[in-house]
Design an enzyme around this catalytic site. Structure first.
Site, mmCIF file in Angstrom:
data_model
loop_
_atom_site.group_PDB
_atom_site.id
_atom_site.type_symbol
_atom_site.label_atom_id
_atom_site.label_comp_id
_atom_site.label_asym_id
_atom_site.label_seq_id
_atom_site.Cartn_x
_atom_site.Cartn_y
_atom_site.Cartn_z
ATOM 1 N N CYS A 1 0.537 -0.622 -0.078
ATOM 2 C CA CYS A 1 0.068 0.511 0.128
ATOM 3 C C CYS A 1 0.985 1.485 -0.151
ATOM 4 C CB CYS A 1 -0.761 -0.066 0.841
ATOM 5 S SG CYS A 1 -2.313 0.502 0.966
ATOM 6 N N HIS B 1 -3.969 -5.914 0.787
ATOM 7 C CA HIS B 1 -2.713 -6.400 2.156
ATOM 8 C C HIS B 1 -2.728 -7.807 2.098
ATOM 9 C CE1 HIS B 1 -1.903 -1.357 3.354
ATOM 10 N NE2 HIS B 1 -3.521 -1.138 2.820
ATOM 11 N N GLU C 1 -1.053 -8.864 4.468
ATOM 12 C CA GLU C 1 -0.701 -9.070 6.301
ATOM 13 C C GLU C 1 -2.063 -9.059 6.957
ATOM 14 O OE1 GLU C 1 -0.605 -5.919 4.518
ATOM 15 O OE2 GLU C 1 -0.874 -4.650 5.600
#
Lengths: 736, 79, 220
Positions: C86, C194, C196
């Site tokens: 990002c 994302h 994560e």
């Protein structure tokens, strides 16, 4: 004239500061002399409705505020509640209505920023934001502009700071055409032994200013006409407060870093009335005095007067009392984060606020009377007229059941708010385990199996129809939403939005709503730990619907036991907990389908509410239910439609023969009810548990297929429901 | 010396914000609007002895930070 | 595996990233402040999401000029794996470690939602744990994810098999629906979505786990 000269205070100046002549006489009595302009400005903000709660204070005292799990109730920056394992949850809700109407982006953004500061001021890391928004009619010429600005402002601020915006509400009614409501709630988590308060103590301890510089933001417009401002009039006009989320993010990190050391005696954010309220509140809470040198305040603009410095509402600033000798340690942290740090004064034992500038004393005021002796009004009240109940529909309804269900599903208050929440980063920090769109958002407590359930609730149309019942309902619905996700409701914050309290009918609404809320809080063991009041929300004598927004917080001990509203698959039995009598008064069916805003709202029976809720809580705890949803706006039909949409699975609902009116059964808004989806083999067990608990559990349908079947009516396909449910906001916002 | 730097997108780079502005203007009754472009203006003081030095400094600032050569071009104005 | 997460003023997904890395490797990654100019011996350098310097001027522009970026460029040149997610991706393009630029989303609005991606290549330490063409769901949360590069640059990325992830449908206007790309050396990955935040069932997707597992397997 200089700011410390009192000779030029005329009745006009006093009026421009929003103070009555009686209040001005009181000020002179307190001081034993007339105030100068700086002092008058300080009194005007400290004694404003916003800071002093002068119209509401004696009624706010009716709220229950204590419980064994409450660590800190109202009176501090935010409420604090124990969540076990040495941790506490810190939360509060606040309004930013007027600024958001004038400049929707910055108004909403600074609203979010302000409430976040209330939370991290107390040592808590902010972990979630919710926003309760009320707009005017969708087709009102200003509404689109306001929605787009408010949503962009909330997102622009929260996304950048990195606190997820996980929930809230967004509803529409003509009474908000000229006064929208933007109420933001922030929730944070802190260590129980590291909670910070705003109590200045320790004579000689330094008072430091940190964060952004001070400019002329948001200084009260009326005061600008006073004699002091003759030159550079244009440059000195009051400006809209502008939020800087980047600075806020740095301020959070720097403050939390400083809080991890042993340096802070007291800390307070500079919210409304900036340096004035923060310094007075710290001195008042600590029973001390403060002396400040305004020449030390970091300024963004040149030529600012003491008056402007004390009244500026520049954002992203904090005032801290440090332990003596820790200035260098603190300064190094703020310099690392590239923030201003200035020692502006020290704590005294005089009980006075002494302000100097240019070597001259520009204000010298006793702290306690300014903070504590503000007038308290017992304003006259007029009760709202009692309305009659409306049960079912007599005569031919204007549309059939299928059409009515779709109409409601696509109506502004029920339609999906996806357009809005997809513009908010609701996932940052990776702990959002129930996203926007359910009964309550759930945020995991970092590094544990616990979760915080969060919701905001209020039904303004009920509050208008019957303020006492509406007040109870707002609290009861928040409690119910927390129960529905598997949480133990802990406590609430609130934000009371009303019209002009000087009008007895409005004051009557305020008092009755408070009394209804207080009653519900008491019965449901759901105390109030923080709150905010916003009055005078009216334009040209047209007040908003009374809107006492409730922000509820609950705890889920083990996220493995969390429930959601999505139907989990085919062949589940759908049960309803609670009874239906076909109550359509003040319902959305009445408003959206019948086109009438009539009737008494569904009554709240708190004992029944509690019994049903605790029953559902027990079922969830024992792992007996696969999905839970509370029944609210639009009644049973909308509750089930939402469960179908969330799960991507259809359902068949039987309409019982004994229902007096099918519309009443399907769309009535009786309180205290839940829909459950359970495995068929659990039904008998649940029924007998219901019998034992004295709770009515009724089998009403089954999950399956790809449509919602309502009795013998033509089925509504999931696709059609989804299209209608999702269309409202995108269509509204695209319409040129 | 007062320096004014105007930064805009290079020709051919799509600017969705400009497209949206153009569309809105047309919707508001300006049908002939075309070629909407947006620029960022950054004004700053530089302590340079003369125009040439100021220009050199401003150019370096653009190359190093103020503009992204992948998509942006700039013009410099010195008061 | 020795990993470091670089924190800039305004980073805000460093917590999420640290948690995902720790879950995959068993070690808490080092946290490095952007003002550092040297890094110890590392296997992975990670640039988290957020709004570095408020994303004022251009996303990632100011952070890309931080002291640490010279050191990151040096380490990347030596072959150390670098991931930018990002805002981290935006910083890597601004720093010239990856080609192209991330512009404002075509719809102009910030977008936060789960999206379906296609793993476009498994030829990297980041993606070797996926099947080529595998569909995965990661959330996005960005305002400026519209990947832009000239036709020649795009052709080069495609020809050299350097597109790592692609959106399954149109999302934000990115050329070729590009969601993530690799450097010429294939050791630098930048991506907008994302992974994560898609590593636990409670987050609604565990499709990001193989990315961190691939790294742990490849880098020890």
């Amino acid at each position: 004239m200089t700011s410390s000269d009192s000779s030029a205070i005329t009745p006009k100046t006093v009026a421009e500061h929003g103070l009555s002549s009686t209040e001005f006489e009181r000020i002179k009595e307190i001081l034993g002399r007339a105030p100068n302009l700086v002092e008058l400005g300080i009194f005007s903000v400290m004694w404003s409705e916003h800071c002093s709660y002068k119209s509401s204070r004696r009624h706010l005292a009716k709220f229950p505020t204590k419980a064994p799990w409450v660590v800190q109730g109202p009176g501090e920056n935010a409420g604090v509640v124990d969540i076990g394992d040495g941790q506490v949850v810190v939360f509060k809700m606040e309004s930013h209505n007027h600024p958001s109407y004038i400049e929707p982006y910055q108004g909403a953004a600074t609203g979010v920023g302000g409430i976040m500061r209330d939370i991290f001021t107390m040592g808590a890391r902010p972990v979630a934001v919710l926003d309760a928004l009320r707009f005017g009619e969708p087709r009102h010429p200003k509404t689109r502009h306001l929605i787009s600005g408010v949503v962009a402002g909330i997102g622009g601020y929260g996304n950048c700071v990195g606190v997820p915006t996980v929930g809230g509400e967004c509803t529409f009614h003509a009474s908000f055409n000229g006064n929208i409501l933007v109420n933001a709630m922030c929730v944070g988590i802190a260590h129980a032994d590291k909670v910070f308060y705003a109590r200045a103590a320790g004579v000689g301890n330094p008072v430091v200013y940190v964060g952004a510089k001070t400019g002329r933001d948001g200084i009260h417009g009326a005061t600008m006409a006073s004699a002091e401002f003759t030159d550079e009039t244009e440059a000195k006009r009051p400006t809209v407060q502008v939020g800087d989320p980047f600075t806020e993010k740095l301020l959070i990190e720097a403050c939390l870093e400083l809080m991890a050391r042993d340096c802070i005696v007291a800390i307070q954010d500079m919210g409304a009335a900036g340096l004035t309220s923060s310094s007075f509140e710290m001195a008042a809470s600590g029973g001390t005095g403060i002396e400040m040198d305004l020449d030390q305040v970091p300024l963004r603009e040149t030529g600012m007067t003491a008056y402007e410095i004390m009244l500026s509402e520049s954002q992203e600033r904090m005032l801290i009392v440090l332990k003596a000798g820790h200035e260098d340690e603190a300064r190094a942290i703020f310099e690392k984060w590239e923030l201003d740090f200035a020692t502006v004064g020290h704590v005294t034992d005089t009980g006075r606020m002494v302000l100097r500038m240019g070597g001259e004393v520009v204000a010298d005021l006793p702290v306690a009377p300014v903070s504590g002796a503000s007038p308290v009004y017992d304003r006259p009240t007029l009760p709202s007229p009692k309305l009659l109940p409306i049960m079912g529909v007599t005569g031919a309804p204007p549309m059939d059941v299928r059409e009515a269900a779709l109409k409601l599903l696509g109506s502004p208050d029920i339609a999906s708010k996806r357009w809005l929440y997809e513009q908010y980063d609701h996932l940052v920090r990776g702990d959002t385990v129930q996203r926007p769109g359910g009964d309550a958002a759930v945020v995991r407590v970092d590094g544990s199996k616990k979760g915080l359930a969060l919701t905001t609730d209020c039904t303004p149309r009920y509050c208008e129809a019957d303020p006492f019942q509406g007040g109870m309902q707002a609290v009861a619905e928040a409690w119910r939403n927390l129960i529905a996700v598997g949480a133990r409701p802990l406590a609430i914050t609130n934000c009371l939005n009303f019209g002009n309290p000087e009008r007895p009918r409005i004051m009557g609404q305020l008092v009755a709503c408070i009394e209804g809320m207080a009653e519900a809080c008491r019965v449901l063991d759901f105390p109030v730990v923080s709150g905010n009041v916003s009055l005078y929300n009216e334009t040209d004598g047209r007040p908003i619907q009374p809107t006492p927004n409730v922000g509820g917080v609950g705890l889920i001990d083990d996220l493995a036991r969390m429930t959601g509203l999505a139907l989990p698959g085919e062949g589940f039995v759908i049960l309803m907990v609670g009874e239906s009598a076909g109550w359509l008064g003040a319902s959305l069916y009445m408003r959206e389908v019948m086109g009438r805003e009539e009737g008494a709202p569904p009554p709240v029976d708190l004992t029944y509410e509690k019994r049903n809720g605790l029953f559902v809580q027990g079922l969830i705890h024992d792992g007996l239910v696969a999905a839970v949803h509370d029944i609210a706006d639009g009644g049973l039909t909308i509750a089930i439609a939402e469960m179908c949409l969330a799960g991507g699975i259809g359902a068949t609902l039987e309409v019982p023969d004994d229902a007096t009116s099918p519309q009443g059964w399907l769309f009535g808004e009786e309180q205290g009810r839940y829909v459950l989806a359970v495995k068929p083999e659990q039904v008998a067990n649940l029924r007998s548990r219901g019998n034992e608990a004295g709770v009515l559990v009724r089998e009403i349908g089954r999950s399956g297929g790809d449509a919602l079947n309502l009795g013998g009516h033509v089925p509504i396909s999931l696709d059609e429901m989804r299209r209608v449910h999702e269309a409202f906001l995108p269509d509204l916002m695209q319409a040129a | 010396m007062r320096v004014k730097v105007a930064i805009g997108l290079r020709p051919g780079v799509l600017d969705p914000e400009a497209v949206a502005i153009e569309r809105s203007l047309k919707g508001l009754g300006f049908p002939d609007v075309a070629n909407v472009k947006r620029q960022k203006i950054i004004e700053l003081d530089v302590g340079a002895p003369d125009r040439e030095a100021a220009l050199t400094a401003a150019r370096a600032m653009c190359e190093k930070l103020l503009a992204n050569p992948v998509i942006e071009s700039y013009t410099i104005d010195i008061a | 595996m020795r990993a470091a997460i670089i924190t800039f003023p305004g980073s805000n997904r460093e917590v999420d990233l640290a948690r995902a890395l720790e879950a995959a490797t068993g070690h808490r990654p080092l946290s490095v402040w952007h003002k550092e100019s040297e890094l110890p011996d590392l296997d992975l350098i990670a640039l988290p999401g957020g709004f570095s310097y408020g994303d004022y001027l251009r996303c990632g522009a100011v952070a890309a000029r931080s002291p640490i970026m010279t050191e990151i460029a040096r380490q990347a040149g030596r072959g150390v794996a670098v991931i930018g997610i990002c805002n981290g991706f935006q910083i890597l393009t601004e720093a010239g470690l990856l080609p192209g630029v991330l512009m404002r989303n075509k719809g102009l609005a910030f977008l936060c939602k789960p999206v379906t991606l296609e793993v476009a290549t498994r030829q990297s330490v980041f993606t070797s744990g996926y099947e080529a063409g595998q569909e995965v769901v990661f959330p996005v949360a960005h305002h400026d994810g519209n990947y832009t590069i000239d036709a020649e640059g795009q052709k080069r990325l495609e020809d050299e098999d350097r597109v790592a992830f692609r959106y399954k449908g149109e999302l934000n206007g990115s050329v070729g629906r590009i969601a993530g790309i690799l450097s010429t050396g294939r050791n630098v990955l930048g991506l907008m979505p994302h992974p994560e935040d898609a590593t636990e069932p409670l987050q609604g997707s565990i499709d990001g786990k193989p990315l961190f597992a691939s790294l742990a397997a490849a880098l020890g």
